[in-house]
Design an enzyme around this catalytic site. Structure first.
Site, PDB file in Angstrom:
ATOM      1  N   ASP A  14       0.764  -1.358  -0.033  1.00  0.00           N
ATOM      2  CA  ASP A  14       0.089  -0.011  -0.048  1.00  0.00           C
ATOM      3  C   ASP A  14       0.841   1.044  -0.017  1.00  0.00           C
ATOM      4  OD1 ASP A  14      -2.312   1.727   0.192  1.00  0.00           O
ATOM      5  OD2 ASP A  14      -1.725   1.766   2.397  1.00  0.00           O
ATOM      6  N   SER A  15       0.495   2.376  -0.101  1.00  0.00           N
ATOM      7  CA  SER A  15       1.034   3.654  -0.110  1.00  0.00           C
ATOM      8  C   SER A  15       1.523   4.036   1.240  1.00  0.00           C
ATOM      9  CB  SER A  15       0.315   4.821  -0.756  1.00  0.00           C
ATOM     10  OG  SER A  15      -1.121   4.803   0.122  1.00  0.00           O
ATOM     11  N   CYS A  77      -3.764  -1.047  -2.124  1.00  0.00           N
ATOM     12  CA  CYS A  77      -4.168   0.528  -2.231  1.00  0.00           C
ATOM     13  C   CYS A  77      -5.004   0.768  -3.380  1.00  0.00           C
ATOM     14  CB  CYS A  77      -2.786   1.043  -2.468  1.00  0.00           C
ATOM     15  SG  CYS A  77      -2.906   2.966  -2.967  1.00  0.00           S
ATOM     16  N   GLU A 156      -6.103   8.387   9.663  1.00  0.00           N
ATOM     17  CA  GLU A 156      -4.747   8.364  10.190  1.00  0.00           C
ATOM     18  C   GLU A 156      -4.428   8.986  11.650  1.00  0.00           C
ATOM     19  OE1 GLU A 156      -1.331   8.251   7.892  1.00  0.00           O
ATOM     20  OE2 GLU A 156      -2.159   7.186   6.693  1.00  0.00           O
ATOM     21  N   CYS A 188     -11.236   2.994  -0.800  1.00  0.00           N
ATOM     22  CA  CYS A 188      -9.861   3.727  -0.394  1.00  0.00           C
ATOM     23  C   CYS A 188      -9.621   2.953   0.822  1.00  0.00           C
ATOM     24  CB  CYS A 188     -10.060   4.996  -0.033  1.00  0.00           C
ATOM     25  SG  CYS A 188      -8.498   5.852   0.769  1.00  0.00           S
ATOM     26  N   HIS A 190      -8.322   3.412   3.986  1.00  0.00           N
ATOM     27  CA  HIS A 190      -8.666   4.178   5.014  1.00  0.00           C
ATOM     28  C   HIS A 190     -10.181   4.315   5.359  1.00  0.00           C
ATOM     29  CE1 HIS A 190      -4.492   5.388   4.386  1.00  0.00           C
ATOM     30  NE2 HIS A 190      -4.574   5.983   5.432  1.00  0.00           N
TER      31      HIS A 190
HETATM   32  N1  DGL Z   1      -4.005   3.933   0.005  1.00  0.00           N
HETATM   33  C1  DGL Z   1      -4.774   4.976  -0.765  1.00  0.00           C
HETATM   34  C2  DGL Z   1      -6.131   4.144  -1.575  1.00  0.00           C
HETATM   35  O1  DGL Z   1      -6.407   3.299  -0.811  1.00  0.00           O
HETATM   36  C3  DGL Z   1      -5.023   6.173   0.138  1.00  0.00           C
HETATM   37  C4  DGL Z   1      -3.816   6.979   0.595  1.00  0.00           C
HETATM   38  C5  DGL Z   1      -3.137   7.448  -0.453  1.00  0.00           C
HETATM   39  O2  DGL Z   1      -3.655   8.455  -0.983  1.00  0.00           O
HETATM   40  O3  DGL Z   1      -1.971   7.263  -0.807  1.00  0.00           O
HETATM   41  O4  DGL Z   1      -6.307   4.857  -2.451  1.00  0.00           O
END
Ligand code: DGL
Length: 275
Positions: A14-15, A77, A156, A188, A190
């Site tokens: 993931d990012s 992600c 977060e 997303c 989160h």
């Molecule tokens: N992990 C990203 C997503 O699911 C969210 C956080 C980001 O913008 O990197 O799109």
């Protein structure tokens, strides 16, 4: 196609931190699987970056996992799933599961009125990743999309039940409320953490789809279908790697996963980009 030992780990990237919501789902369905997780915390967020940058980063993230002998890759992600999946599948000779198709399929199974909402980062929404997938799978569906970038920092920060979360959700979701959707894709990593507030702002009647849950079911099917599910009785080992100092990651990860994160290590960005 490579042949993998059943005991090899599943690679998830993931990012940053958000993909841990996907780790949680995968471990609840597949407790015996070992997992190597990579969170690109030095370069997060991906959601506001260009497609070419996200593809470049995603290929590097996956390469890191490949070096650790993973038997499949889960792109936790949504932003990376919305742009980099074809490039990842072309480059790596192993199963790569993203978030978009599983989430879209689950939403279509749930909707009764064929009016589906999608929320995600700017990149996911601008790429029309979910709406293209939904329209590919159904000719009847109407899709209503909205980027909700502030949900990421709220999650977060742990402000998932804060009054600020309610205010922001009301603002973001106003149009979706009017659109008479009966299903909403949380597109997303989160957003499942904000499910309570999202549900309150919409209506109890709107079904929320967590793409991480949908993707975890696909992972399980994949492993069973290819005969590479770990058949050990032992609980899997979980290793976490990040590209920036892990202090904040540890704090949030332990809150997300509800337990101690034993193996957590920072790697050098140079190692990641292969310099
Ligand atoms: N992990 C990203 C997503 O699911 C969210 C956080 C980001 O913008 O990197 O799109």
């Amino acid at each position: 196609m490579h042949f993998f030992n059943k005991s090899n780990p599943i690679g998830i990237f993931d990012s940053g931190i958000g993909g841990l919501t996907v780790v949680k789902r995968v471990t609840s369905f597949l407790p015996n699987e070992s997992i190597i997780y990579f969170g690109d915390t030095a370069r997060v967020p991906y959601g506001s970056k260009s497609n070419s940058t996200v593809i470049e980063y995603s290929l590097q993230d996956a390469e890191f996992l490949m070096k650790r002998n993973v038997k499949m890759i889960v792109v936790a992600c949504n932003t990376a799933s919305s742009t980099a999946l074809p490039a990842l599948r072309e480059k790596f000779d192993l199963p790569v599961v993203g978030m978009i198709e599983p989430g879209a399929k689950m939403a279509l199974q749930e909707t009764k009125n064929n009016r589906i909402g999608v929320i995600g980062t700017y990149a996911t929404i601008n790429n029309k990743a979910y709406s293209n997938e939904l329209k590919k799978l159904s000719r009847k569906v109407k899709v209503f999309e909205k980027a909700c970038p502030l949900f990421v920092p709220l999650a977060e920060e742990g402000w998932t039940h804060h009054k600020a979360a309610k205010l922001i959700a009301e603002e973001y979701l106003a149009d979706l409320k009017k659109a008479d959707i009966d299903t909403l894709i949380l597109g997303c990593t989160h957003y499942p953490l904000l499910a309570d507030v999202i549900q309150k702002v919409l209506s109890a009647k709107v079904k929320l789809i967590d793409s991480g849950t949908a993707a975890s079911l696909v992972v399980e099917d994949y492993l069973n279908g290819r005969g590479i599910r770990n058949d050990s009785n032992l609980i899997g080992q979980h290793e976490f790697y990040v590209s920036d100092v892990p202090t904040k990651f540890r704090e949030v990860a332990e809150r997300f996963l509800g337990g101690k994160v034993a193996h957590l290590k920072k790697i050098d960005l140079e190692e990641l980009i292969g310099k």
